[in-house]
Design a protein around this motif. Structure first.
Motif, short mmCIF file in Angstrom:
data_model
loop_
_atom_site.label_atom_id
_atom_site.label_comp_id
_atom_site.label_asym_id
_atom_site.label_seq_id
_atom_site.Cartn_x
_atom_site.Cartn_y
_atom_site.Cartn_z
N UNK A 41 7.65 41.47 45.32
CA UNK A 41 8.37 40.57 46.22
C UNK A 41 8.82 39.32 45.47
N UNK A 42 7.96 38.82 44.57
CA UNK A 42 8.33 37.65 43.77
C UNK A 42 9.52 37.97 42.87
N UNK A 43 9.53 39.16 42.27
CA UNK A 43 10.65 39.55 41.41
C UNK A 43 11.95 39.62 42.21
N UNK A 44 11.89 40.14 43.44
CA UNK A 44 13.09 40.20 44.28
C UNK A 44 13.59 38.79 44.61
N UNK A 45 12.66 37.88 44.90
CA UNK A 45 13.07 36.51 45.22
C UNK A 45 13.73 35.84 44.02
N UNK A 46 13.17 36.06 42.84
CA UNK A 46 13.74 35.45 41.64
C UNK A 46 15.15 35.96 41.38
N UNK A 47 15.36 37.25 41.63
CA UNK A 47 16.69 37.81 41.44
C UNK A 47 17.69 37.18 42.41
N UNK A 48 17.27 36.99 43.67
CA UNK A 48 18.16 36.34 44.64
C UNK A 48 18.40 34.89 44.26
N UNK A 49 17.34 34.20 43.80
CA UNK A 49 17.48 32.80 43.41
C UNK A 49 18.46 32.65 42.25
N UNK A 50 18.40 33.57 41.29
CA UNK A 50 19.29 33.50 40.14
C UNK A 50 20.75 33.62 40.57
N UNK A 51 21.02 34.50 41.53
CA UNK A 51 22.39 34.67 42.01
C UNK A 51 22.85 33.44 42.79
N UNK A 52 21.96 32.87 43.61
CA UNK A 52 22.33 31.67 44.36
C UNK A 52 22.61 30.50 43.42
N UNK A 53 21.76 30.36 42.39
CA UNK A 53 21.96 29.27 41.43
C UNK A 53 23.29 29.43 40.69
N UNK A 54 23.65 30.68 40.35
CA UNK A 54 24.92 30.92 39.67
C UNK A 54 26.10 30.54 40.57
N UNK A 55 26.00 30.87 41.86
CA UNK A 55 27.09 30.53 42.79
C UNK A 55 27.21 29.02 42.95
#
Length: 324
Positions: free
Chosen positions: A89-103
């Motif tokens: 679950x933490x890995x999934x959150x980090x992946x979403x966070x990375x995309x949000x930060x890029x946007x």
């Protein structure tokens, strides 16, 4: 999916950092108590109430039929991740966070007139003197989730290679060795693939039907291994590049981290907002990451427990601790 093991530092390193900061500052360093509870290794199941189809379980109208208020039951998205571990679950959150930060970085760059054009890639370049080399390196992230790596800027070669785990007959490198088994984007190239046939000096492992590469340099050095495709991200900043082994400890004193704003405002973060568990073994890492485009992002981990107040008329933002 299990997360790549971060580089660990002993607790004494954290205490040394604390002592160094105390010596350099006239003010005594403030500390807080962190409950060193690791992630649970057990898999979680979706709550039983999610399985019910009763509409009243999703929303409930106000008792007064004339009222215009509707009450919704909010469900965390992790509740729908059936049979997942806390680390996954933490890995999934980090992946979403990375995309949000890029946007957010892209939007800020566009607003400031610094949008990148032509599909180019921008990444920092560093000297290799610290690595005992006279060449120049750039920081990249390899795989998903990204493993930080330093890549030599070699325009004379068409094959990008790095050491992978399990590593046999490899040189000692600084930093983490990339493990393709822990990357969701790693793709082995087969012997019959067109990409494999384009290699100048290629081969095939018939047992695994895996394409092999070999590159010989002018100084006589040789590199050889599996030929594969992988996702590379510019910058290569690892979110968890500073980690500590707190296994066997229940409570640990850690330095207080504060956000300082113009005008003298300050917001001290609780320890669980910047030092978080990443596995079930007792590994805790600083939850900070760099951004591109010159914009600073206060992440959702740092905002936990704060009530954020937006003053549109006064063009101000307030952070109220323990407001949630």
């Amino acid at each position: 999916m299990p997360m790549a093991p971060p580089p660990l530092l002993p607790l004494s390193a954290l205490l040394l950092l604390l002592a160094a900061a105390s010596h350099a500052s006239a003010k005594p360093v403030q500390t807080q108590a962190l409950l060193a509870t690791p992630l649970s290794p057990d898999r979680v199941s979706a709550p039983s109430e999610l399985a019910r189809d009763d509409d009243s379980n999703v929303f409930a109208a106000a008792e007064d039929a004339a009222a215009s208020t509707v009450r919704f039951r909010v469900v965390h998205r992790d509740d729908f991740s059936k049979n997942a571990t806390a680390a996954e679950l933490l890995a999934y959150r980090l992946e979403r966070d990375e995309k949000r930060a890029a946007r957010l970085s892209a939007a800020a760059g566009a607003a400031n007139g610094t949008r990148r054009g032509g599909g180019g890639v921008v990444a920092p370049v560093v000297s290799g003197l610290a690595q005992g080399s006279g060449e120049y390196f750039t920081k990249i992230g390899v795989g998903t989730p990204a493993t930080p790596a330093l890549m030599v800027l070699d325009t004379g070669s068409d094959v990008v290679w790095l050491q992978c785990a399990p590593c046999r007959r490899c040189y000692e490198q600084s930093g983490q060795v990339f493990d393709p088994r822990r990357s969701r984007s790693y793709g082995a190239v087969g012997c019959a693939a067109p990409l494999c046939r384009r290699l100048d000096s290629g081969g095939c492992d018939l047992r695994r039907s895996a394409c092999l590469y070999q590159v010989t340099y002018g100084d006589g050095s040789v590199t050889a291994g599996d030929f594969a495709t992988e996702t590379l991200s510019p910058g290569g900043f690892s979110l968890f590049d500073t980690c500590y082994d707190l296994s066997g400890r229940k409570v640990v004193k850690v330095p207080t981290v504060s956000m300082h704003f113009a005008g003298g405002a300050e917001a001290a973060l609780p320890p669980e907002n910047y030092l978080i568990p990443v596995d079930s073994k007792g590994t805790f890492c600083f939850a900070f990451a760099g951004t591109d485009g010159g914009v600073s992002i206060i992440g959702n981990i740092q905002q936990q427990g704060f009530r954020v107040v937006f003053d549109g008329d006064g063009q101000r933002v307030a952070f109220v601790p323990k407001g949630c």
